[in-house]
Design a protein around this motif. Structure first.
Motif, PDB file in Angstrom:
ATOM      1  N   PRO A   1       0.581  -1.199   0.042  1.00  0.00           N
ATOM      2  CA  PRO A   1      -0.105   0.122  -0.053  1.00  0.00           C
ATOM      3  C   PRO A   1       0.936   1.316  -0.009  1.00  0.00           C
ATOM      4  CG  PRO A   1       0.008  -1.147   2.105  1.00  0.00           C
ATOM      5  CD  PRO A   1       0.618  -1.853   1.295  1.00  0.00           C
TER       6      PRO A   1
ATOM      7  N   ALA B   1      -2.778   9.035  -9.735  1.00  0.00           N
ATOM      8  CA  ALA B   1      -3.874   8.338  -9.413  1.00  0.00           C
ATOM      9  C   ALA B   1      -5.073   9.429  -8.640  1.00  0.00           C
ATOM     10  CB  ALA B   1      -3.437   7.331  -8.127  1.00  0.00           C
TER      11      ALA B   1
ATOM     12  N   TRP C   1      -1.176   5.287  -5.891  1.00  0.00           N
ATOM     13  CA  TRP C   1      -2.368   5.136  -5.250  1.00  0.00           C
ATOM     14  C   TRP C   1      -2.629   6.492  -4.827  1.00  0.00           C
ATOM     15  CZ3 TRP C   1      -4.568   0.489  -3.199  1.00  0.00           C
ATOM     16  CH2 TRP C   1      -3.902  -0.624  -3.162  1.00  0.00           C
TER      17      TRP C   1
ATOM     18  N   HIS D   1       3.616   1.335  -8.151  1.00  0.00           N
ATOM     19  CA  HIS D   1       2.216   1.383  -8.079  1.00  0.00           C
ATOM     20  C   HIS D   1       1.826   2.859  -7.593  1.00  0.00           C
ATOM     21  CE1 HIS D   1       2.314  -2.709  -9.186  1.00  0.00           C
ATOM     22  NE2 HIS D   1       2.421  -3.174  -7.798  1.00  0.00           N
TER      23      HIS D   1
ATOM     24  N   VAL E   1     -10.777   5.211  -3.733  1.00  0.00           N
ATOM     25  CA  VAL E   1      -9.359   4.661  -3.554  1.00  0.00           C
ATOM     26  C   VAL E   1      -9.113   4.116  -4.873  1.00  0.00           C
ATOM     27  CG1 VAL E   1      -8.000   2.781  -2.986  1.00  0.00           C
ATOM     28  CG2 VAL E   1      -9.566   3.788  -1.281  1.00  0.00           C
TER      29      VAL E   1
ATOM     30  N   PRO F   1      -7.068  -2.996  -2.945  1.00  0.00           N
ATOM     31  CA  PRO F   1      -7.663  -1.740  -2.912  1.00  0.00           C
ATOM     32  C   PRO F   1      -8.927  -1.592  -2.064  1.00  0.00           C
ATOM     33  CG  PRO F   1      -7.018  -2.170  -5.245  1.00  0.00           C
ATOM     34  CD  PRO F   1      -6.720  -3.527  -4.107  1.00  0.00           C
TER      35      PRO F   1
ATOM     36  N   THR G   1       0.210   5.015   1.772  1.00  0.00           N
ATOM     37  CA  THR G   1      -1.286   5.062   2.286  1.00  0.00           C
ATOM     38  C   THR G   1      -1.556   4.311   3.516  1.00  0.00           C
ATOM     39  OG1 THR G   1      -1.864   3.216   0.943  1.00  0.00           O
ATOM     40  CG2 THR G   1      -2.177   5.248  -0.328  1.00  0.00           C
TER      41      THR G   1
ATOM     42  N   GLY H   1       1.505   8.417  -7.075  1.00  0.00           N
ATOM     43  CA  GLY H   1       0.060   8.437  -6.667  1.00  0.00           C
ATOM     44  C   GLY H   1      -0.269   9.764  -6.758  1.00  0.00           C
TER      45      GLY H   1
ATOM     46  N   LEU I   1      -5.985   2.643  -7.664  1.00  0.00           N
ATOM     47  CA  LEU I   1      -4.783   2.068  -7.817  1.00  0.00           C
ATOM     48  C   LEU I   1      -4.444   2.072  -9.482  1.00  0.00           C
ATOM     49  CD1 LEU I   1      -2.141   0.101  -7.123  1.00  0.00           C
ATOM     50  CD2 LEU I   1      -3.678  -1.653  -7.430  1.00  0.00           C
TER      51      LEU I   1
END
Length: 614
Positions: free
Chosen positions: A322, A593, A565, A563, A580, A456, A325, A589, A582
């Protein structure tokens, strides 16, 4: 004179001889014909008598299953997401023909309708005397040709049309993984040409199959030797299935899907007040209508060989680190356990050296002296290394589970995964060759890396708990079941399944820091700031190892990148929605995102009036 008589006598003798020869051959032919006829009768009555008697009986009486219409799937405003349509399939009925006649008939039929004879013959070889579907979802011209043949043929006609319902998806691949798909099944005991019903195989179609499917009816009919119906003997009408109405808002779902594009990733929106799922997207999507007709092996192979796995619902099946986050969990644990106060400061020079290893902050130049609020706003890794080290892995894992990490959320979808909340016991079990838990493992966990994995949806549940003063709700897609007339047959009420054991003051501190992430000048999530709505959120950029993918043509590619987020809720003073996002291997992020989440929030608040509240 005597010579003339002698000649006449010889002529008469020749004619008599010719007549006797002709009679002999005629009698021989007749005897041979009688012998062949007797042989054929013996073959039919003795050798195939039982088989033909069975065929005659089967041709005379049929008990057909009448499949019910499957319930539709609706959004919260009653708009259709999954519907039903008609499908016409062409079947070949071997039992209506003698064994030696089947192949030639099937070849002629394939030539007439432009079908692949080799494929049909292969099906015939596999199925024996059972009906085989040689064409699915044909147009009305083909239906007319088959019906014309049935009506006018003087010989047994071995083709028939089977009318079915099929699942129709007006929104294409929208929400395909959550909706799931169905396959046709025929109940044993009915004639092979019965209407088959749909059975849910994945997603909501599977979970609510018993409500959607309805109850079978049947029809017993009498037919003649050519397979034409003479009369109906008995009939019981089927009972249609109930419609399933979701909490999902179709408008919000469309916006979410458009904002995500076809990038591999996931997004989910919840109502933090009751856990209702307002939208759920997983990319890439797929067209579920391929399962409504005869599933072509090439279609199935295409889905299965796609390296981005479109059948996978990344919201509940995907496990990812994660990243930052997770820092609200560390902050909550540290404040609740009184390991820090809101004013506790940590100096960030760009990282922290623990033992022989230097753990870097994402900002190489460092954040300087930061307190809890500023550390969250700027997502300072050094602060959370130091704080997480003081909290310890045992307390971290306890608070993570309290927020819903490492366990099933209970959403009404199948095959959800738990993710991983590591601790000393977990590592000893899974790494017997290196079972010791190191301080560095705790530091990695403190910034949402290392062994920690979450879906997620778990992030959405955790942020909903911060938004609603600590209540953990089970996420729920289905709202209620409706009968054919729109009457409510059953409600699926929301359910609180947990409560954070922390004081309101601690939650308020964490909440205020999340407001700062979006609204403070140096907040990492400021791109999600809205003009009239206060948004609280947290960015995350989770490191991921390189992944080698095998493409359908056999080649391989290596995907790299972090990734992206973003988790948020709004309005901060009275939260109504948690979002949320992803995006796999997309990068930061805050820049990738967060804009997706902002579009979802804007769509939600633009449509506040009027809104149907469940």
């Amino acid at each position: 004179m005597s010579n003339l008589r002698q000649t006449q006598f010889e002529t008469q003798q020749d004619e008599a001889q010719h007549l006797r020869s002709s009679l002999f051959y005629a009698v021989a032919v007749l005897l041979l014909a009688f012998a062949l006829l007797a042989g054929r009768l013996w073959h039919l009555q003795v050798m195939r008598g039982e088989e033909l008697a069975q065929m005659a009986e089967q041709n005379r009486m049929r008990t057909l299953q009448l499949a019910p219409t499957r319930g539709k799937v609706l959004d919260r405003e009653g708009r259709i997401i999954v519907d039903n349509g008609l499908s016409f399939d062409v079947y070949f009925l071997p039992k209506r023909l003698a064994s030696e006649e089947r192949e030639s008939f099937l070849r002629r039929a394939c030539a007439t309708f432009g079908l692949n004879p080799q494929r049909a013959l292969a099906q015939l070889e596999r199925s024996g005397s059972a009906p085989i579907r040689i064409a699915a979802d044909v147009d009305r011209e083909v239906v007319g040709q088959v019906m014309h043949g049935q009506m006018l043929s003087e010989e047994p006609y071995a083709l028939d049309i089977k009318q079915e319902t099929k699942r129709v998806y007006p929104e294409g691949g929208l929400m395909s993984q959550a909706l799931g798909y169905c396959r046709r099944v025929t109940t044993p005991g009915y004639d092979d040409l019965s209407h088959s019903e749909y059975e849910g195989r994945s997603g909501l179609e599977l979970i609510y199959n018993e409500y959607l499917c309805g109850e079978d009816g049947f029809e017993q009919v009498e037919e003649n030797a050519l397979g034409r119906r003479i009369r109906t003997l008995r009939r019981k009408d089927p009972t249609p299935g109930h419609d399933l109405q979701l909490y999902v808002d179709l408008d919000l779902q469309r916006v979410m899907a458009e904002a995500m594009g076809n990038r591999p990733g996931a997004a989910v929106a919840l109502d933090p007040r009751n856990g209702a799922v307002l939208a759920m997207h997983s990319g890439p999507t797929y067209d579920a209508s391929v399962f409504s007709r005869f599933l072509d092996p090439e279609d199935w192979q295409s889905l299965m060989s796609d390296p981005h796995r479109p059948l996978m619902n990344r919201n509940i099946h995907g496990c990812y680190p994660p990243g930052s986050t997770f820092k609200p969990v560390i902050g909550t644990a540290a404040l609740a356990e009184k390991i820090i106060t809101p004013s506790t400061q940590v100096h960030c020079p760009g990282g922290w050296k623990l033992g022989n290893r230097f753990f870097r902050c994402w900002l190489r130049t460092g954040h300087g002296a930061v307190n809890f609020h500023n550390a969250m706003v700027q997502s300072c890794d050094t602060y959370f290394y130091r704080v997480g080290h003081s909290v310890g892995i045992d307390t971290i894992s306890r608070y993570a589970r309290m927020f819903g990490y490492g366990r099933l959320s209970g959403i009404d979808l199948p095959s959800e995964v738990t993710g991983t909340v590591p601790d000393r016991d977990w590592k000893a079990k899974h790494f017997p060759d290196n079972p010791r838990w190191y301080p560095g493992d705790t530091l990695n966990t403190s910034i949402g890396q290392g062994y920690l994995l979450a879906s997620p949806l778990q992030l959405a549940v955790a942020f909903a708990a911060i938004a609603n003063n600590g209540a953990i709700y089970k996420p729920q897609l289905a709202w209620r079941m409706l009968d054919l007339h729109g009457n409510v047959m059953r409600n699926f009420s929301s359910e609180q399944v947990g409560q954070l054991d922390v004081s309101p003051q601690v939650l308020e501190r964490v909440h205020n820091s999340l407001v700062g992430v979006v609204n403070d000048a140096h907040g990492t999530g400021r791109i999600a700031r809205m003009r009239n709505i206060t948004v609280a959120g947290k960015t995350g950029t989770a490191q991921a190892s390189a992944k080698r993918l095998t493409m359908p043509d056999g080649s391989t590619i290596v995907e790299r990148g972090d990734h992206a987020w973003f988790a948020c809720y709004a309005p901060a003073e009275d939260p109504q929605i948690v979002v949320v996002v992803l995006i796999e291997r997309a990068g930061h992020g805050g820049s990738l995102a967060a804009p997706v989440a902002k579009k979802v929030l804007e769509a939600y608040f633009d449509k506040q009036e009027p809104r149907h509240e469940p």
